[in-house]
Design a protein around this motif. Structure first.
Motif, mmCIF file in Angstrom:
data_model
loop_
_atom_site.group_PDB
_atom_site.id
_atom_site.type_symbol
_atom_site.label_atom_id
_atom_site.label_comp_id
_atom_site.label_asym_id
_atom_site.label_seq_id
_atom_site.Cartn_x
_atom_site.Cartn_y
_atom_site.Cartn_z
ATOM 1 N N LEU A 171 -27.371 33.656 33.950
ATOM 2 C CA LEU A 171 -26.785 32.714 33.770
ATOM 3 C C LEU A 171 -27.965 31.390 33.515
ATOM 4 C CD1 LEU A 171 -23.810 31.193 33.222
ATOM 5 C CD2 LEU A 171 -23.859 30.664 35.635
ATOM 6 N N HIS A 172 -27.830 30.714 32.511
ATOM 7 C CA HIS A 172 -28.779 29.640 32.313
ATOM 8 C C HIS A 172 -28.634 28.457 33.539
ATOM 9 C CE1 HIS A 172 -31.230 26.369 30.508
ATOM 10 N NE2 HIS A 172 -31.601 27.564 29.559
ATOM 11 N N GLU A 173 -29.816 28.021 33.799
ATOM 12 C CA GLU A 173 -29.781 27.254 34.789
ATOM 13 C C GLU A 173 -29.122 25.819 34.708
ATOM 14 O OE1 GLU A 173 -33.985 27.242 33.129
ATOM 15 O OE2 GLU A 173 -32.348 28.513 33.420
ATOM 16 N N VAL A 174 -29.030 25.497 33.489
ATOM 17 C CA VAL A 174 -28.706 24.232 32.997
ATOM 18 C C VAL A 174 -26.963 24.077 33.236
ATOM 19 C CG1 VAL A 174 -27.737 24.944 30.782
ATOM 20 C CG2 VAL A 174 -28.448 22.639 30.965
ATOM 21 N N ASN A 175 -26.293 25.337 33.348
ATOM 22 C CA ASN A 175 -24.809 25.189 33.938
ATOM 23 C C ASN A 175 -24.926 24.881 35.304
ATOM 24 O OD1 ASN A 175 -23.531 26.748 31.540
ATOM 25 N ND2 ASN A 175 -25.300 27.839 31.828
ATOM 26 N N VAL A 176 -25.709 25.305 36.119
ATOM 27 C CA VAL A 176 -25.584 24.838 37.609
ATOM 28 C C VAL A 176 -25.774 23.341 37.662
ATOM 29 C CG1 VAL A 176 -26.322 25.382 39.861
ATOM 30 C CG2 VAL A 176 -26.021 27.296 38.154
ATOM 31 N N GLN A 177 -27.012 22.973 37.103
ATOM 32 C CA GLN A 177 -27.397 21.485 37.164
ATOM 33 C C GLN A 177 -26.585 20.525 36.692
ATOM 34 O OE1 GLN A 177 -31.037 22.281 34.701
ATOM 35 N NE2 GLN A 177 -32.451 22.682 36.490
ATOM 36 N N ARG A 178 -25.864 20.873 35.542
ATOM 37 C CA ARG A 178 -24.935 19.788 35.091
ATOM 38 C C ARG A 178 -23.734 19.637 35.955
ATOM 39 N NH1 ARG A 178 -24.694 21.887 28.852
ATOM 40 N NH2 ARG A 178 -26.652 20.938 28.062
ATOM 41 N N ALA A 179 -23.355 20.914 36.632
ATOM 42 C CA ALA A 179 -22.069 21.149 37.671
ATOM 43 C C ALA A 179 -22.659 20.181 38.846
ATOM 44 C CB ALA A 179 -21.752 22.537 37.881
#
Length: 362
Positions: free
Chosen positions: A282-290
């Motif tokens: 999973l790309h880290e941007v998904n976690v950062q945005r959440a």
């Protein structure tokens, strides 16, 4: 659905050339594309040479992109002049520009300095004496941002799905974000409640805990992940990225279940280094945005990021009475002095003594 990553033509900076013959250089970090393209068999340009030098030393992809970024910034700031034609005054002027005009943080200036030293020493082969004489920015140590237990609860309450599970795992185990995203099935032992972190920061391995409250959610994730793996095998797309030369030693290991990423991407993607189309983590941007959205919805005024959960993990363990050596091992710090920074943000200790005013009021 397959997402292809398109890479424009590279800038042909290999040998010093007149300034008017050098192609236009993109300077934005989001526009760095040369390092993400597989190195061709033809003579590599300057950007490919930086990438090759980084990969030979097993640097991360983010470090590789950063080093190319600063090399391009240096050349662009001097009017697209090849870095080999620049001297000490030119490099120092660029660093002064970052510190004075751009007002970059000392850590950013240090990163630029390290990237340029790497460029001249290991890529251009110019280990000149003036490289050691460049002014190194001095920054003051900063205390980490730590969330309270209530604030962590509020953050998790405003997230859902896989991002929430990853954020909860980061807070419950003390892992870094990329360590969690690169977690493979074989390194998650739910029976023993342990996670083996492979090649963490500094290339070190360590073990950490699996929170009891996350055992069942992680078990459900593994079941869903196994179904995706069966679908990928039926499509002939079950291959996954392997570390180092593992693919040459065991060509079929990448298709085996133990090597699969626990938190995988929903679609296939192109590997930024090899060009292979596969299901990546999973790309880290998904976690950062959440995390960013949850902090805003929770009304938290602190500058909290995903890494803040790791700081909170360490601080809350020390507050609970665990010794600092245990926390050091869970975090993977080589020196206990690195872990000591969390004693400065506790609610007790020499730096958080009871105020005389509170004693008077009592």
């Amino acid at each position: 659905m397959t997402h292809q990553v398109m890479y424009p033509g590279s800038n042909a900076m290999d040998t010093p050339a007149p300034a008017d013959s050098v192609p236009v250089i993109t300077t934005g970090l989001a526009q760095i594309h040369d390092t993400a393209r597989p190195v061709s068999t033809s003579a590599p340009n300057l950007w490919d040479r930086i990438a090759i030098a980084c990969r030979a030393r097993h640097f991360s992809l983010s470090t590789e992109r950063s080093y190319v970024h600063w090399a391009k910034r240096l050349a662009a700031w001097h009017g697209r002049v090849h870095p080999a034609k620049l001297g000490a005054d030119d490099v120092q002027a660029f660093l002064n520009h970052l510190a004075v005009e751009k007002r970059c943080a000392p850590s950013t200036c240090k990163q630029a300095l390290c990237a340029l030293q790497f460029l001249y020493r290991h890529v251009l082969g110019s280990d000149l004496p003036w490289l050691n004489d460049l002014a190194r920015p001095r920054g003051q140590p900063r205390l980490p941002v730590v969330l309270s237990v209530r604030e962590v609860q509020a953050v998790l309450a405003h997230t859902s799905g896989t991002p929430r599970l990853i954020l909860a795992l980061l807070y419950g185990s003390g892992m870094r974000m990329m360590e969690a995203l690169r977690l493979r099935v074989k390194d998650l032992d739910l029976e023993r409640r342990t996670i083996t972190v492979r090649e963490g920061k500094g290339g070190k391995d360590r073990t950490t805990m699996v929170p009891e409250s996350l055992v069942q959610p992680l078990h459900d994730v593994l079941q869903h992940r196994r179904r995706l793996h069966d679908i990928d095998r039926a499509r002939g797309m079950a291959d996954v990225e392997l570390p180092h030369a593992m693919e040459a030693k065991s060509p079929r290991a990448g298709q085996q279940w133990p090597w699969q990423f626990v938190f995988c991407s929903p679609d296939y993607a192109t590997c930024p280094r090899t060009g292979a189309i596969r299901r990546h983590h999973l790309h880290e941007v998904n976690v950062q945005r959440a995390m960013r959205r949850a902090v805003q919805l929770a009304g938290i005024q602190k500058r909290a990021t995903v890494h803040t959960l790791r700081h909170s993990f360490a601080t809350h363990l020390l507050e609970a009475g665990y010794d600092i050596r245990t926390v050091q091992e869970l975090l993977g710090h080589s020196d206990v002095s690195t872990t000591m920074v969390y004693t400065h943000v506790l609610n007790r200790g020499s730096h958080a003594a009871l105020s005389p005013l509170d004693r008077l009021s009592a």
